[in-house]
Design a protein around this motif. Structure first.
Motif, PDB file in Angstrom:
ATOM      1  N   ILE A 353      33.877  52.240  69.147  1.00 12.62           N
ATOM      2  CA  ILE A 353      33.001  51.105  68.849  1.00 12.62           C
ATOM      3  C   ILE A 353      33.792  49.816  69.007  1.00 12.62           C
ATOM      4  CG2 ILE A 353      31.548  50.013  67.103  1.00 12.62           C
ATOM      5  CD1 ILE A 353      31.185  52.814  65.880  1.00 12.62           C
ATOM      6  N   ASP A 354      33.351  48.963  69.918  1.00 12.17           N
ATOM      7  CA  ASP A 354      34.026  47.689  70.175  1.00 12.17           C
ATOM      8  C   ASP A 354      33.411  46.605  69.290  1.00 12.17           C
ATOM      9  OD1 ASP A 354      35.311  45.476  71.082  1.00 12.17           O
ATOM     10  OD2 ASP A 354      34.800  45.740  73.195  1.00 12.17           O
ATOM     11  N   ALA A 355      34.067  46.337  68.180  1.00 12.81           N
ATOM     12  CA  ALA A 355      33.646  45.266  67.268  1.00 12.81           C
ATOM     13  C   ALA A 355      34.775  44.247  67.170  1.00 12.81           C
ATOM     14  CB  ALA A 355      33.300  45.844  65.900  1.00 12.81           C
ATOM     15  N   SER A 356      35.317  43.878  68.318  1.00 17.47           N
ATOM     16  CA  SER A 356      36.545  43.079  68.370  1.00 17.47           C
ATOM     17  C   SER A 356      36.386  41.674  67.816  1.00 17.47           C
ATOM     18  CB  SER A 356      37.056  43.010  69.819  1.00 17.47           C
ATOM     19  OG  SER A 356      36.041  42.577  70.692  1.00 17.47           O
ATOM     20  N   GLN A 357      35.153  41.234  67.571  1.00 11.81           N
ATOM     21  CA  GLN A 357      34.948  39.892  67.006  1.00 11.81           C
ATOM     22  C   GLN A 357      34.745  39.927  65.495  1.00 11.81           C
ATOM     23  OE1 GLN A 357      31.775  37.976  69.141  1.00 11.81           O
ATOM     24  NE2 GLN A 357      32.837  38.034  71.101  1.00 11.81           N
ATOM     25  N   TYR A 358      34.917  41.086  64.902  1.00 10.46           N
ATOM     26  CA  TYR A 358      34.668  41.233  63.466  1.00 10.46           C
ATOM     27  C   TYR A 358      35.883  41.838  62.776  1.00 10.46           C
ATOM     28  CZ  TYR A 358      29.734  40.478  64.558  1.00 10.46           C
ATOM     29  OH  TYR A 358      28.548  39.946  64.983  1.00 10.46           O
ATOM     30  N   HIS A 359      35.994  41.549  61.469  1.00 11.79           N
ATOM     31  CA  HIS A 359      36.974  42.228  60.631  1.00 11.79           C
ATOM     32  C   HIS A 359      36.372  43.536  60.141  1.00 11.79           C
ATOM     33  CE1 HIS A 359      39.982  39.033  60.433  1.00 11.79           C
ATOM     34  NE2 HIS A 359      38.985  38.165  60.309  1.00 11.79           N
TER      35      HIS A 359
END
Length: 401
Positions: A353-359
């Protein structure tokens, strides 16, 4: 070593010449008085020069008579406009280089980048030169104000890798090319022209050896029916496919029975299917094992959840799935998604899961788990921003969890 200077006072020699100068200052010679680099055979020196920009390679001709004509035989040419200051100087340098190079020397690769408009006659001359010298790898990133990119008139039986980038004005990619050995094709910011009666552009079926196809931000042009702008990707040999849709997206259909890797970025506009939806040969995606789907954050069409759900059904036997957080959020819009039996994902081994803009702390618990109900052995990896103060080791442990 005495250095020659340009009119701006900068050294004309760089890269390898600096290395040679340092060797001399350290008295790094063999017993016969020759420096060790210059004593190497031509084949090794040409391999070294091939890793330099062409301008740097030519500058080595000032080192000594031993180096004077070596650059004329290098198998790799690399030109970048940003290093020349003006388009006129760049154009003159490229023309002189092609004229002075040994005409009998074959050309393995050409890397050419110019983001300013170059004259059509220079572009045609470059294409004619590289194809007549048995080029194997060609990378062109250019801005040109011609409608048809000059490829059709130059058949080539040696070219295996072609990367084309058009900027400032889209050129039409030819529908028919004589490149039988081509295995890798990357196209960016081009336009495809619909020529068939059923409103499809079909430019890739002529490449019988194509293994990898990358399409970035291209458009489809249909002058007969502007409302039907469709791309048909047909290839028996294709294994890897990457598609990134532009802000003016088009629809696409596939006939790729041996496709193994499918990477998609953009708005999902249609169900995955072949050109003829009733043909089993065109709708078979069982060979696809690795999938990546990313939907832009700025868009969310009303029909997207059902389309993406259909994609997961069609890609039933995939073993790895990389999916963006936005795509997951769209799938979650399916009513009672937790109750859906995703039995067709039983081969899944990895969900990334690419959630690279979130902590990590801002993500909901169990994110994406509804996709893993029938894949108990699958590993879930979440890519996100590290917490403040986290070390590289913390991030690696998270990715391996």
């Amino acid at each position: 070593m005495k250095r020659r200077r340009n009119c701006d006072g900068k050294d004309r020699t760089s890269g390898l010449t600096d290395c040679l100068s340092l060797q001399r200052r350290r008295r790094n010679y063999d017993g016969d008085g020759k420096d060790r680099i210059s004593a190497l055979p031509d084949c090794i020196l040409l391999k070294i020069l091939s890793h330099l920009k062409t301008k740097q390679a030519i500058q080595t001709s000032f080192i000594s008579p031993r180096w004077k004509n070596l650059w004329k035989h290098i198998p790799v040419l690399s030109f970048n406009y940003t290093r020349y200051g003006s388009l006129e100087k760049f154009t003159r340098f490229v023309s002189q280089c092609l004229s002075l190079r040994d005409d009998k020397a074959s050309l393995q690769a050409l890397n050419f980048e110019c983001r300013e408009f170059i004259k059509p006659h220079l572009l045609k001359r470059i294409m004619k030169y590289v194809f007549s010298h048995n080029v194997q790898q060609l990378h062109m990133a250019v801005a040109c104000n011609i409608l048809h990119f000059p490829l059709c008139n130059f058949p080539c039986h040696t070219l295996t890798s072609l990367r084309l980038t058009s900027s400032k004005q889209r050129s039409l990619f030819p529908n028919s090319l004589a490149l039988p050995a081509l295995t890798h094709l990357s196209i960016e910011l081009f336009a495809f022209h619909c020529t068939s009666d059923d409103d499809y552009a079909e430019p890739f079926s002529v490449f019988k050896s194509l293994n990898t196809l990358i399409i970035h931000y291209c458009e489809v042009f249909n002058e007969r029916n502007p409302c039907e702008e469709n791309l048909f990707i047909s290839s028996v040999s294709l294994v890897n496919l990457t598609i990134s849709l532009s802000s003016h997206p088009h629809k696409f259909k596939l006939s790729t029975p041996n496709l193994c890797s499918f990477d998609f970025f953009g708005d999902p506009l249609q169900n995955l299917c072949g050109r003829n939806s009733n043909s089993n040969n065109n709708t078979n995606f069982s060979s696809i094992k690795h999938v990546k789907i990313s939907v832009p954050f700025s868009t969310a069409g009303e029909e997207f959840p059902s389309i993406l759900f259909n994609w997961l059904v069609e890609l039933a036997l995939m073993e790895s799935l990389t999916i963006s957080l936005k795509t997951l959020q769209i799938l979650n819009l399916i009513p009672e998604s937790w109750k859906i039996d995703f039995h067709y994902l039983h081969n899944l081994k990895l969900l990334k899961i690419d959630a690279s803009q979130y902590h990590l702390s801002s993500l909901p618990d169990g994110i994406g788990d509804f996709l893993l109900q029938n894949a108990p052995s699958a590993k879930k990896v979440i890519k996100c921003l590290p917490r403040p103060g986290w070390s590289t080791l913390n991030i690696k442990r998270l990715e391996q969890a």
